[in-house]
Design a protein around this motif. Structure first.
Motif, PDB file in Angstrom:
ATOM      1  N   LEU A 253      35.123   8.759  33.751  1.00 48.65           N
ATOM      2  CA  LEU A 253      34.660   7.436  33.322  1.00 48.65           C
ATOM      3  C   LEU A 253      35.782   6.608  32.703  1.00 48.65           C
ATOM      4  CD1 LEU A 253      31.199   8.467  31.835  1.00 48.65           C
ATOM      5  CD2 LEU A 253      31.637   7.261  33.987  1.00 48.65           C
ATOM      6  N   ILE A 254      36.643   7.264  31.942  1.00 49.21           N
ATOM      7  CA  ILE A 254      37.790   6.561  31.366  1.00 49.21           C
ATOM      8  C   ILE A 254      38.753   6.155  32.475  1.00 49.21           C
ATOM      9  CG2 ILE A 254      39.784   6.806  29.825  1.00 49.21           C
ATOM     10  CD1 ILE A 254      37.961   8.791  28.211  1.00 49.21           C
ATOM     11  N   GLY A 255      38.920   7.035  33.458  1.00 45.92           N
ATOM     12  CA  GLY A 255      39.766   6.708  34.601  1.00 45.92           C
ATOM     13  C   GLY A 255      39.221   5.543  35.399  1.00 45.92           C
ATOM     14  N   ARG A 256      37.911   5.500  35.556  1.00 47.59           N
ATOM     15  CA  ARG A 256      37.298   4.377  36.278  1.00 47.59           C
ATOM     16  C   ARG A 256      37.521   3.079  35.516  1.00 47.59           C
ATOM     17  NH1 ARG A 256      31.846   1.890  36.876  1.00 47.59           N
ATOM     18  NH2 ARG A 256      31.800   1.042  39.006  1.00 47.59           N
ATOM     19  N   THR A 257      37.419   3.139  34.204  1.00 51.68           N
ATOM     20  CA  THR A 257      37.680   1.960  33.376  1.00 51.68           C
ATOM     21  C   THR A 257      39.114   1.472  33.573  1.00 51.68           C
ATOM     22  OG1 THR A 257      36.077   2.711  31.721  1.00 51.68           O
ATOM     23  CG2 THR A 257      37.726   1.105  31.002  1.00 51.68           C
ATOM     24  N   PHE A 258      40.053   2.417  33.563  1.00 52.36           N
ATOM     25  CA  PHE A 258      41.459   2.068  33.771  1.00 52.36           C
ATOM     26  C   PHE A 258      41.656   1.438  35.146  1.00 52.36           C
ATOM     27  CE2 PHE A 258      45.746   3.356  35.263  1.00 52.36           C
ATOM     28  CZ  PHE A 258      46.507   2.699  34.320  1.00 52.36           C
ATOM     29  N   TRP A 259      41.024   2.020  36.163  1.00 46.21           N
ATOM     30  CA  TRP A 259      41.147   1.522  37.534  1.00 46.21           C
ATOM     31  C   TRP A 259      40.583   0.103  37.659  1.00 46.21           C
ATOM     32  CZ3 TRP A 259      36.979   0.866  41.162  1.00 46.21           C
ATOM     33  CH2 TRP A 259      37.398   0.573  42.462  1.00 46.21           C
ATOM     34  N   LEU A 260      39.451  -0.142  37.021  1.00 45.28           N
ATOM     35  CA  LEU A 260      38.838  -1.466  37.096  1.00 45.28           C
ATOM     36  C   LEU A 260      39.694  -2.543  36.440  1.00 45.28           C
ATOM     37  CD1 LEU A 260      35.119  -0.509  36.328  1.00 45.28           C
ATOM     38  CD2 LEU A 260      36.016  -1.399  38.499  1.00 45.28           C
ATOM     39  N   ALA A 261      40.582  -2.131  35.540  1.00 45.96           N
ATOM     40  CA  ALA A 261      41.425  -3.102  34.824  1.00 45.96           C
ATOM     41  C   ALA A 261      42.814  -3.238  35.445  1.00 45.96           C
ATOM     42  CB  ALA A 261      41.548  -2.698  33.355  1.00 45.96           C
ATOM     43  N   LEU A 262      43.068  -2.538  36.532  1.00 43.31           N
ATOM     44  CA  LEU A 262      44.413  -2.546  37.113  1.00 43.31           C
ATOM     45  C   LEU A 262      44.862  -3.943  37.540  1.00 43.31           C
ATOM     46  CD1 LEU A 262      44.514   0.701  39.310  1.00 43.31           C
ATOM     47  CD2 LEU A 262      45.813   0.218  37.222  1.00 43.31           C
ATOM     48  N   GLY A 263      43.936  -4.794  37.921  1.00 45.21           N
ATOM     49  CA  GLY A 263      44.310  -6.119  38.409  1.00 45.21           C
ATOM     50  C   GLY A 263      44.754  -7.078  37.326  1.00 45.21           C
ATOM     51  N   GLU A 264      44.540  -6.724  36.079  1.00 46.88           N
ATOM     52  CA  GLU A 264      44.933  -7.604  34.967  1.00 46.88           C
ATOM     53  C   GLU A 264      46.389  -7.345  34.589  1.00 46.88           C
ATOM     54  OE1 GLU A 264      43.148  -9.932  34.018  1.00 46.88           O
ATOM     55  OE2 GLU A 264      41.103  -9.380  34.591  1.00 46.88           O
ATOM     56  N   GLU A 265      47.224  -8.354  34.711  1.00 49.14           N
ATOM     57  CA  GLU A 265      48.654  -8.187  34.448  1.00 49.14           C
ATOM     58  C   GLU A 265      49.050  -8.640  33.039  1.00 49.14           C
ATOM     59  OE1 GLU A 265      50.891 -10.033  37.517  1.00 49.14           O
ATOM     60  OE2 GLU A 265      50.105  -8.710  39.106  1.00 49.14           O
ATOM     61  N   ARG A 266      48.438  -9.708  32.537  1.00 47.97           N
ATOM     62  CA  ARG A 266      48.801 -10.193  31.198  1.00 47.97           C
ATOM     63  C   ARG A 266      48.253  -9.240  30.148  1.00 47.97           C
ATOM     64  NH1 ARG A 266      47.490 -16.536  30.925  1.00 47.97           N
ATOM     65  NH2 ARG A 266      48.140 -16.121  28.762  1.00 47.97           N
ATOM     66  N   PRO A 267      49.076  -8.806  29.205  1.00 47.56           N
ATOM     67  CA  PRO A 267      48.648  -7.802  28.218  1.00 47.56           C
ATOM     68  C   PRO A 267      47.352  -8.122  27.498  1.00 47.56           C
ATOM     69  CG  PRO A 267      51.014  -8.150  28.070  1.00 47.56           C
ATOM     70  CD  PRO A 267      50.492  -9.181  29.023  1.00 47.56           C
ATOM     71  N   GLU A 268      47.169  -9.378  27.096  1.00 50.70           N
ATOM     72  CA  GLU A 268      45.969  -9.719  26.336  1.00 50.70           C
ATOM     73  C   GLU A 268      44.709  -9.596  27.195  1.00 50.70           C
ATOM     74  OE1 GLU A 268      47.919 -13.746  27.449  1.00 50.70           O
ATOM     75  OE2 GLU A 268      48.504 -11.663  27.057  1.00 50.70           O
ATOM     76  N   PHE A 269      44.829  -9.937  28.497  1.00 46.67           N
ATOM     77  CA  PHE A 269      43.684  -9.813  29.393  1.00 46.67           C
ATOM     78  C   PHE A 269      43.402  -8.344  29.721  1.00 46.67           C
ATOM     79  CE2 PHE A 269      44.553 -14.272  31.312  1.00 46.67           C
ATOM     80  CZ  PHE A 269      44.022 -14.852  30.167  1.00 46.67           C
ATOM     81  N   LYS A 270      44.474  -7.589  29.891  1.00 46.25           N
ATOM     82  CA  LYS A 270      44.298  -6.173  30.217  1.00 46.25           C
ATOM     83  C   LYS A 270      43.682  -5.428  29.041  1.00 46.25           C
ATOM     84  CE  LYS A 270      46.467  -2.385  32.633  1.00 46.25           C
ATOM     85  NZ  LYS A 270      47.569  -2.004  33.521  1.00 46.25           N
ATOM     86  N   ARG A 271      44.115  -5.765  27.828  1.00 47.61           N
ATOM     87  CA  ARG A 271      43.555  -5.115  26.634  1.00 47.61           C
ATOM     88  C   ARG A 271      42.051  -5.382  26.550  1.00 47.61           C
ATOM     89  NH1 ARG A 271      47.016  -6.773  23.344  1.00 47.61           N
ATOM     90  NH2 ARG A 271      48.189  -4.881  22.884  1.00 47.61           N
ATOM     91  N   TYR A 272      41.648  -6.612  26.844  1.00 50.22           N
ATOM     92  CA  TYR A 272      40.221  -6.945  26.825  1.00 50.22           C
ATOM     93  C   TYR A 272      39.476  -6.201  27.926  1.00 50.22           C
ATOM     94  CZ  TYR A 272      35.877  -9.474  27.457  1.00 50.22           C
ATOM     95  OH  TYR A 272      34.546  -9.782  27.607  1.00 50.22           O
ATOM     96  N   ALA A 273      40.061  -6.170  29.131  1.00 49.17           N
ATOM     97  CA  ALA A 273      39.400  -5.507  30.263  1.00 49.17           C
ATOM     98  C   ALA A 273      39.212  -4.018  30.000  1.00 49.17           C
ATOM     99  CB  ALA A 273      40.208  -5.715  31.543  1.00 49.17           C
ATOM    100  N   LEU A 274      40.215  -3.370  29.439  1.00 45.79           N
ATOM    101  CA  LEU A 274      40.117  -1.949  29.153  1.00 45.79           C
ATOM    102  C   LEU A 274      39.038  -1.657  28.122  1.00 45.79           C
ATOM    103  CD1 LEU A 274      43.902  -0.985  29.072  1.00 45.79           C
ATOM    104  CD2 LEU A 274      42.203  -0.237  30.754  1.00 45.79           C
TER     105      LEU A 274
END
Length: 237
Positions: A166-187
């Motif tokens: 489940l944590i891996g799926r969360t990481f995978w779903l956030a892979l498309g976010e490149e900007r750190p602030e957006f990726k932090r929110y997505a994760l």
């Protein structure tokens, strides 16, 4: 192989099955979707033959999405809290976001980290290989035995294994976010998706869940399969 041990091997793809129960997925059937004639993997995986299936399984099991965080998860379990704090403070912002994600999840998924995200999906692909008549059941079981050796090395329970998925799926779903602030929110946000919660509930509470009756600790020799003659050209263990 005794049916009990076959079911243990198929339980490696139980998180993926739980995501697809409403679409006819089975925890125990060798074909994953017992009522379907086949499943097209070309659009989603680029797989259209036995050889491309085997190539994908071998590549993803040891060099899949989990590899990016494999060392940090291992390191988190080796360092003291102060050592880990000093380690991540020296990282650039983009990398720091991923390391914070590791910090927040390493305790529940163990040193294996998110490897089960890859292992479960490769178990799924092997079972679809049987459905599509690219793999025999014996060939699929041999690949499953190799997946099992890795799962048992990295995890200590079905709970850790499921958490890693489940944590891996969360990481995978956030892979498309490149900007750190957006990726932090997505994760943070994608971990609480209804689909993730549903998988956790299915595997922990459903009477059909294999994790309710299959112990994690099992004689590893019972999971060993001799490589079929039809796979002798496959240079992988």
């Amino acid at each position: 192989m005794d049916q009990k041990y076959q079911h243990w091997l198929f339980a490696l793809s139980a998180p993926t099955a739980a995501m697809n129960i409403e679409h006819g997925a089975s925890y125990v059937d060798p074909k994953f979707y017992p009522n379907d004639p086949m499943l097209d993997l070309n659009d989603s995986w680029g797989i259209d033959s036995k050889s491309s299936l085997i190539d994908t399984v071998i590549r993803m099991i040891d060099n899949g999405h989990a590899e990016e965080l494999s060392y940090p998860y291992y390191l988190w379990h080796q360092l003291s809290p102060l050592q880990w704090k000093n380690y991540i403070e020296d990282q650039e912002e983009e990398r720091l976001v991923s390391l914070e994600f590791v910090s927040n999840s390493a305790a529940i998924c163990g040193s294996g980290g998110i490897k089960s995200w890859d292992l479960s999906r490769m178990s799924f692909l092997c079972r679809i290989g049987v459905l599509n008549q690219w793999l025999t059941e014996e060939e699929s079981l041999w690949f499953h035995s190799r997946i099992a050796s890795r799962a048992r090395h990295f995890y200590g329970s079905w709970q850790e294994y499921t958490a890693g998925f489940l944590i891996g799926r969360t990481f995978w779903l956030a892979l498309g976010e490149e900007r750190p602030e957006f990726k932090r929110y997505a994760l943070s946000a994608k971990g609480g998706l209804d689909s993730n919660v549903s998988v956790a509930l299915q595997l922990s509470t459903s009477p059909d869940s294999p994790y309710k009756h299959l112990p994690w600790d099992i004689d590893p020799t019972e999971l060993e399969i001799e490589k079929p003659a039809s796979l002798q050209e496959v240079d992988w263990s």
